[in-house]
Scaffold this motif. Structure first.
Motif, mmCIF file in Angstrom:
data_model
loop_
_atom_site.group_PDB
_atom_site.id
_atom_site.type_symbol
_atom_site.label_atom_id
_atom_site.label_comp_id
_atom_site.label_asym_id
_atom_site.label_seq_id
_atom_site.Cartn_x
_atom_site.Cartn_y
_atom_site.Cartn_z
ATOM 1 N N PRO A 116 -1.083 5.993 7.451
ATOM 2 C CA PRO A 116 -1.982 5.132 8.238
ATOM 3 C C PRO A 116 -1.633 3.659 8.127
ATOM 4 C CG PRO A 116 -3.112 5.992 6.298
ATOM 5 C CD PRO A 116 -1.800 6.710 6.389
ATOM 6 N N ALA A 117 -1.108 3.223 6.985
ATOM 7 C CA ALA A 117 -0.749 1.813 6.811
ATOM 8 C C ALA A 117 0.414 1.435 7.728
ATOM 9 C CB ALA A 117 -0.392 1.531 5.354
ATOM 10 N N LEU A 118 1.427 2.280 7.784
ATOM 11 C CA LEU A 118 2.564 2.002 8.671
ATOM 12 C C LEU A 118 2.148 2.115 10.139
ATOM 13 C CD1 LEU A 118 5.607 3.767 6.944
ATOM 14 C CD2 LEU A 118 4.995 1.335 6.919
ATOM 15 N N ALA A 119 1.258 3.061 10.441
ATOM 16 C CA ALA A 119 0.771 3.190 11.823
ATOM 17 C C ALA A 119 0.018 1.929 12.240
ATOM 18 C CB ALA A 119 -0.126 4.417 11.952
ATOM 19 N N ALA A 120 -0.801 1.388 11.322
ATOM 20 C CA ALA A 120 -1.533 0.151 11.618
ATOM 21 C C ALA A 120 -0.558 -0.999 11.860
ATOM 22 C CB ALA A 120 -2.473 -0.192 10.464
ATOM 23 N N HIS A 178 -3.251 8.417 -4.881
ATOM 24 C CA HIS A 178 -3.445 7.039 -4.437
ATOM 25 C C HIS A 178 -3.405 6.908 -2.911
ATOM 26 C CE1 HIS A 178 -2.030 6.812 -8.613
ATOM 27 N NE2 HIS A 178 -2.610 5.638 -8.689
ATOM 28 N N GLY A 179 -3.617 8.013 -2.204
ATOM 29 C CA GLY A 179 -3.479 8.008 -0.749
ATOM 30 C C GLY A 179 -4.387 7.030 -0.033
ATOM 31 N N LYS A 180 -5.598 6.813 -0.564
ATOM 32 C CA LYS A 180 -6.551 5.959 0.150
ATOM 33 C C LYS A 180 -6.205 4.474 0.077
ATOM 34 C CE LYS A 180 -10.544 8.965 0.474
ATOM 35 N NZ LYS A 180 -12.001 9.125 0.310
ATOM 36 N N PHE A 181 -5.216 4.120 -0.740
ATOM 37 C CA PHE A 181 -4.753 2.732 -0.713
ATOM 38 C C PHE A 181 -4.246 2.378 0.683
ATOM 39 C CE2 PHE A 181 -4.817 3.048 -5.308
ATOM 40 C CZ PHE A 181 -5.103 1.754 -5.717
ATOM 41 N N GLU A 182 -3.640 3.341 1.361
ATOM 42 C CA GLU A 182 -3.149 3.088 2.714
ATOM 43 C C GLU A 182 -4.304 2.893 3.691
ATOM 44 O OE1 GLU A 182 0.178 4.975 4.452
ATOM 45 O OE2 GLU A 182 0.835 5.898 2.581
ATOM 46 N N ASN A 183 -5.357 3.702 3.553
ATOM 47 C CA ASN A 183 -6.520 3.528 4.425
ATOM 48 C C ASN A 183 -7.193 2.180 4.193
ATOM 49 O OD1 ASN A 183 -6.796 6.832 3.543
ATOM 50 N ND2 ASN A 183 -6.579 6.299 5.697
ATOM 51 N N LEU A 184 -7.296 1.772 2.929
ATOM 52 C CA LEU A 184 -7.881 0.471 2.609
ATOM 53 C C LEU A 184 -7.044 -0.647 3.207
ATOM 54 C CD1 LEU A 184 -9.999 -1.174 1.082
ATOM 55 C CD2 LEU A 184 -8.532 -1.039 -0.952
ATOM 56 N N ALA A 185 -5.718 -0.536 3.107
ATOM 57 C CA ALA A 185 -4.837 -1.554 3.677
ATOM 58 C C ALA A 185 -5.011 -1.632 5.192
ATOM 59 C CB ALA A 185 -3.382 -1.245 3.335
ATOM 60 N N SER A 186 -5.194 -0.494 5.844
ATOM 61 C CA SER A 186 -5.382 -0.475 7.299
ATOM 62 C C SER A 186 -6.640 -1.232 7.695
ATOM 63 C CB SER A 186 -5.474 0.966 7.807
ATOM 64 O OG SER A 186 -4.268 1.642 7.585
ATOM 65 N N SER A 240 0.828 -1.216 0.000
ATOM 66 C CA SER A 240 0.000 0.000 0.000
ATOM 67 C C SER A 240 0.860 1.263 0.000
ATOM 68 C CB SER A 240 -0.955 -0.001 1.198
ATOM 69 O OG SER A 240 -0.249 0.141 2.414
ATOM 70 N N VAL A 241 1.960 1.280 0.769
ATOM 71 C CA VAL A 241 2.791 2.488 0.788
ATOM 72 C C VAL A 241 3.504 2.669 -0.557
ATOM 73 C CG1 VAL A 241 3.116 2.485 3.287
ATOM 74 C CG2 VAL A 241 4.792 1.325 1.845
ATOM 75 N N ARG A 242 3.807 1.544 -1.198
ATOM 76 C CA ARG A 242 4.419 1.645 -2.524
ATOM 77 C C ARG A 242 3.416 2.188 -3.536
ATOM 78 N NH1 ARG A 242 6.661 -3.742 -5.374
ATOM 79 N NH2 ARG A 242 4.403 -4.056 -5.581
ATOM 80 N N GLU A 243 2.162 1.745 -3.426
ATOM 81 C CA GLU A 243 1.125 2.203 -4.342
ATOM 82 C C GLU A 243 0.746 3.655 -4.070
ATOM 83 O OE1 GLU A 243 -1.364 1.496 -7.640
ATOM 84 O OE2 GLU A 243 0.185 0.227 -6.749
ATOM 85 N N SER A 244 0.644 4.025 -2.792
ATOM 86 C CA SER A 244 0.212 5.385 -2.448
ATOM 87 C C SER A 244 1.247 6.434 -2.850
ATOM 88 C CB SER A 244 -0.062 5.492 -0.944
ATOM 89 O OG SER A 244 1.130 5.377 -0.198
#
Length: 320
Positions: A140-144, A70-78, A54-58
């Motif tokens: 958010p993905a790394l925080a999760a 592509h920021g919401k890819f991280e939220n979706l991953a979370s 997700s961080v690579r995609e975002s």
């Protein structure tokens, strides 16, 4: 490779080693609490892989299909990571519950103590590194992923305490009790992650502190416009989106209005990292004579009050 990708790969590597180690030792010990920790680490591994992807995609720039980035890819991953956590908790409870009613011998308690201690230390180091980068980049993905591992630290310490208690008391029922306690901690972490990630998916406005910064910046420029309204904010991944309507004197030339908007946007971006600002300008409908009569020097000399709502008199006319 950017910092977010590097730390996501570190999480994948550490979780792979811990998952395999816990699973092998848990099976050899016949300990449901250690096996539950292996399941937890396995889900952490899957979450780390999702976080990496997700961080690579975002990080990709906006394109024709994703014009807002592509920021919401991280939220979706979370959210997916949180659902995996809840699934792991269900599996742990399913395996531990029957052992509350029948005893099962737990072997190699000393080995279990060692692996749980190592797991807690490794996950504490990796989760701290993940959280530092997550806060720095607002990911958010790394925080999760960091919260997954921080939960793993606490649960590993809980299992370690259970192993010591079994060794001291001989009560093997402590093992499934600890496993269920681990599962309940995991459930709480999963629910918290889902709640936080859904805020961005559902376009909840930015925190009050962030919106306060935006309003302060607008007040700093209040002598240059009539009023503002329809301030809207949201967040996608680490990106903040801000849009508002700005009312300016109707006599102003378009290049002057554009310069004012540029200054406001630059100030917001300087104080809110990753902000994307859109300002819709409107001419003042009052059409006061004073606006067209006021010269530039007098406009700059006027001290304006905080501006929200329609003015009762023209603030750009000659000083009385």
């Amino acid at each position: 490779m950017n910092e977010k990708t590097k730390v996501a790969r570190l999480s994948i590597a550490s979780n792979t080693i811990l998952t395999l180690g816990k699973l092998g030792i848990g099976i050899s010990m016949n300990s449901v609490s250690v096996i539950s920790e292996a399941i937890h680490s396995g889900l952490d591994l899957l979450a780390a892989i999702l976080s990496f992807l997700s961080v690579r995609e975002s990080a990709k720039p906006a394109d024709e299909r994703h014009q807002y980035g592509h920021g919401k890819f991280e939220n979706l991953a979370s959210i997916i990571e949180a659902l995996l956590i809840l699934a792991a908790a269900g599996m742990i409870i399913y395996n531990a519950y029957p052992k509350l009613f029948r005893s099962a011998e737990v072997h190699a308690l000393g080995l279990g103590t060692v692996v749980m201690g190592i797991s807690a230390a490794v996950n504490f180091f990796v989760s701290r590194k993940l959280m530092q980068v997550a806060r720095k980049t607002e990911s958010p993905a790394l925080a999760a992923d960091a919260w997954h591992l921080r939960t793993d630290v606490y649960t590993s310490l809980g299992v370690l305490a259970g192993i010591v208690a079994i060794k001291l008391t001989g009560l093997t029922i402590i093992d499934p009790i600890i496993a269920i306690a681990v599962a309940l901690l995991i459930v709480k972490a999963g629910i918290d992650l889902i709640r936080d990630s859904m805020h961005s998916i559902l376009d909840v406005n930015l925190p009050e502190e962030d919106e306060g910064i935006i309003r302060d910046i607008l007040r700093e420029h209040s002598s240059s416009f009539v009023e503002f309204h329809k301030l809207r904010t949201r967040k996608a991944g680490s990106q903040r989106y801000v849009d508002l309507h700005l009312v300016v004197p109707s006599e102003w030339a378009i290049n002057k209005v554009h310069t004012l908007c540029d200054h406001i946007e630059a100030d917001i971006k300087a104080r809110l990292k990753g902000a994307l600002v859109l300002i819709h300008t409107e001419p003042c409908a009052m059409q006061c004579r004073e606006c067209s009569q006021a010269d530039e020097e007098k406009k700059r000399s006027i001290k304006c009050e905080p501006v929200q709502g329609a003015p009762t008199t023209c603030r750009f006319g000659p000083e009385k």
